[in-house]
Motif scaffolding. Structure first.
Motif, short mmCIF file in Angstrom:
data_model
loop_
_atom_site.label_atom_id
_atom_site.label_comp_id
_atom_site.label_asym_id
_atom_site.label_seq_id
_atom_site.Cartn_x
_atom_site.Cartn_y
_atom_site.Cartn_z
N HIS A 1 -13.38 -6.80 -16.17
CA HIS A 1 -12.78 -6.35 -14.91
C HIS A 1 -12.12 -7.57 -14.29
O HIS A 1 -12.77 -8.58 -14.01
CB HIS A 1 -13.85 -5.79 -13.98
N TRP B 1 -13.16 4.77 -13.50
CA TRP B 1 -12.41 3.77 -12.74
C TRP B 1 -11.31 4.44 -11.92
O TRP B 1 -10.69 3.82 -11.06
CB TRP B 1 -11.82 2.75 -13.72
N TRP C 1 -16.69 3.31 -8.68
CA TRP C 1 -16.99 4.07 -9.88
C TRP C 1 -17.27 5.52 -9.54
O TRP C 1 -18.01 5.82 -8.61
CB TRP C 1 -18.19 3.45 -10.60
N LEU D 1 -15.96 -2.89 -7.45
CA LEU D 1 -15.56 -1.85 -8.38
C LEU D 1 -16.03 -0.50 -7.87
O LEU D 1 -17.19 -0.33 -7.53
CB LEU D 1 -16.15 -2.13 -9.76
#
Length: 215
Positions: A181, A40, A5, A3
């Motif tokens: 997620h 995101w 960020w 992920l």
């Protein structure tokens, strides 16, 4: 996939959402959702909305889309809901894109980065998620208004499926947020095909020795 960020964009979206929702009740969840969508760096944000809902989440998502340079789409069930939603958003100077129709049909053809559904409305979010296509990083899914004792969690919708939950969490913010997620997985626009390995045989012409390589 890991992920990615962006705390700077998330913080800016949070502040702007606070300013936009300061006179509206129940804005805490909207502020968090906005910061998440912005952090995101979502390029396509999709939400479902029904008549009678407060538009705070929509305000937060519209703010996030501005910061990410993305597209914010709201799916409503009928023309009356569209008129009510459009009027509510125009009051705060916003005009997101609106699609009229059943959510599970409306999401077809959309490659979604960030999806928000409402548990209290009993939308068939299982079918919505099944029909949705996710981007190369997968997607962040948010189910709002989820009581702590709710019998359905986003994680349960992926048991045994081709797409998998990377991580999920329930937060007692607002009336409850179930957040997950999801990896792009099979069928997602950014899914990667699994490469099958194979053995390659090579023979040294001078020594006659044989070698096997796995590729």
């Amino acid at each position: 996939m890991k992920l990615v960020w962006s705390p700077e964009i998330a913080a800016k979206a949070l502040v702007d959402t606070v300013k936009s929702c300061e006179l509206l009740e129940g804005s805490s969840a909207a502020e968090l959702i906005s910061a998440m969508a912005a952090g995101w760096n979502a390029k396509l944000i999709v939400e479902t909305w029904c008549s009678g809902d407060v538009a705070t989440t929509s305000i937060g998502l519209e703010v996030a889309s501005v910061h990410t340079g993305g597209r914010h789409v709201c799916i409503v069930p009928d023309e009356a809901s569209k008129a009510e939603y459009t009027a509510a958003m125009e009051k705060v100077g916003m005009s997101p894109e609106v699609i009229v129709g059943e959510p599970e049909e409306a999401v077809k053809g959309l490659v979604i980065d960030f999806l928000v559904v409402d548990y209290s409305r009993r939308n068939n979010f299982g079918r919505i998620i099944k029909e949705a296509k996710f981007g190369v990083r997968g997607a962040v899914l948010v189910c709002k208004n989820v009581a702590a004792a709710a019998d359905v969690r986003l994680r349960s919708l992926f048991d045994g499926g081709s797409r998998r939950i990377v991580r999920s969490v329930f937060l007692p913010v607002g009336k409850g947020l179930d957040i997950a997620h999801v990896a792009a997985g099979e069928g997602g626009s950014g899914s990667e095909k699994v490469k099958k390995s194979r053995w390659i045989r090579r023979v040294d012409r001078r020594s006659g020795e044989e070698f096997l390589f796995r590729k």
